[in-house]
Design a protein around this motif. Structure first.
Motif, mmCIF file in Angstrom:
data_model
loop_
_atom_site.group_PDB
_atom_site.id
_atom_site.type_symbol
_atom_site.label_atom_id
_atom_site.label_comp_id
_atom_site.label_asym_id
_atom_site.label_seq_id
_atom_site.Cartn_x
_atom_site.Cartn_y
_atom_site.Cartn_z
ATOM 1 N N MET A 1 2.684 7.415 -2.099
ATOM 2 C CA MET A 1 3.229 6.292 -2.823
ATOM 3 C C MET A 1 3.222 5.091 -1.893
ATOM 4 O O MET A 1 3.449 5.227 -0.694
ATOM 5 C CB MET A 1 4.650 6.590 -3.297
ATOM 6 N N ARG A 2 2.970 3.959 -2.453
ATOM 7 C CA ARG A 2 2.944 2.717 -1.684
ATOM 8 C C ARG A 2 4.022 1.764 -2.193
ATOM 9 O O ARG A 2 4.256 1.659 -3.397
ATOM 10 C CB ARG A 2 1.583 2.027 -1.801
ATOM 11 N N TYR A 3 4.656 1.085 -1.256
ATOM 12 C CA TYR A 3 5.723 0.131 -1.567
ATOM 13 C C TYR A 3 5.468 -1.178 -0.829
ATOM 14 O O TYR A 3 5.011 -1.158 0.316
ATOM 15 C CB TYR A 3 7.085 0.683 -1.115
ATOM 16 N N HIS A 4 5.812 -2.287 -1.480
ATOM 17 C CA HIS A 4 5.729 -3.585 -0.818
ATOM 18 C C HIS A 4 6.721 -3.634 0.342
ATOM 19 O O HIS A 4 6.400 -4.079 1.436
ATOM 20 C CB HIS A 4 6.011 -4.717 -1.820
ATOM 21 N N ASP A 5 7.938 -3.166 0.095
ATOM 22 C CA ASP A 5 8.968 -3.115 1.128
ATOM 23 C C ASP A 5 9.330 -1.650 1.359
ATOM 24 O O ASP A 5 10.286 -1.126 0.780
ATOM 25 C CB ASP A 5 10.189 -3.928 0.703
ATOM 26 N N VAL A 33 5.905 -0.204 7.915
ATOM 27 C CA VAL A 33 5.747 1.245 7.776
ATOM 28 C C VAL A 33 4.308 1.552 7.385
ATOM 29 O O VAL A 33 3.837 1.115 6.332
ATOM 30 C CB VAL A 33 6.721 1.820 6.732
ATOM 31 N N VAL A 34 3.632 2.289 8.223
ATOM 32 C CA VAL A 34 2.277 2.733 7.916
ATOM 33 C C VAL A 34 2.338 4.049 7.147
ATOM 34 O O VAL A 34 1.624 4.255 6.172
ATOM 35 C CB VAL A 34 1.450 2.906 9.209
ATOM 36 N N LEU A 52 5.166 8.207 1.931
ATOM 37 C CA LEU A 52 4.982 6.859 1.422
ATOM 38 C C LEU A 52 4.569 5.935 2.551
ATOM 39 O O LEU A 52 4.630 6.297 3.723
ATOM 40 C CB LEU A 52 6.265 6.359 0.740
ATOM 41 N N GLY A 53 4.139 4.772 2.169
ATOM 42 C CA GLY A 53 3.747 3.772 3.150
ATOM 43 C C GLY A 53 3.840 2.387 2.551
ATOM 44 O O GLY A 53 4.148 2.207 1.377
#
Length: 136
Positions: A1-5, A33-34, A52-53
């Motif tokens: 999962m990817r998050y902007h923050d 966060v990578v 996630l990253g």
């Protein structure tokens, strides 16, 4: 999962759903966060993990991920198996998260609810454990 923050997402997942940090790897120069690994432990045994990253990740795979806001919704969601939905539901409510499905008893067993995290990912949380059927 990817998050902007990703940092805010990690904090929310800890408060709302009971995850704990297993590992958080940051970009050496930029600090975002990578890659992060969050663990969810059940009192009756079993461990789950989500990875996630940040959308700022510059890996070769980063261009293949889209956040829900970028595509107008989600095409998949996560299901988190818990021993008892009641305290997790209360924790999710305390974060002012958007509850998509209120806590209820399901026809197939156990209680469940669904919540949208601050960046739009949908998390279904339930007591139904299909893995228990495999070991019975």
């Amino acid at each position: 999962m990817r998050y902007h923050d990703a940092d805010a997402a990690i904090q929310w997942l800890e408060r709302a759903l009971g995850f704990t940090q297993h590992a958080v790897y940051r970009h050496p120069d930029k600090g975002h966060v990578v890659h992060a690994e969050l663990v969810h432990r059940r009192s009756r045994g079993g461990v789950g993990m989500v990875m996630l990253g940040s959308t700022h990740n510059e890996s070769e795979m980063a261009t293949h991920y889209r956040r829900p806001a970028e595509v107008g919704g989600v095409t998949s969601s996560a299901y988190l198996i818990v021993d008892d939905c009641d305290p997790v539901y209360a924790a999710a409510q305390s974060t002012s998260a958007e509850i998509l499905m209120t806590l209820r008893t399901m026809d197939y067993g156990g209680k469940a609810f669904a919540v949208r995290d601050p960046e739009g990912h949908i998390w279904s949380v339930g007591e139904y454990d299909p893995f228990a059927l495999l070991t019975a």
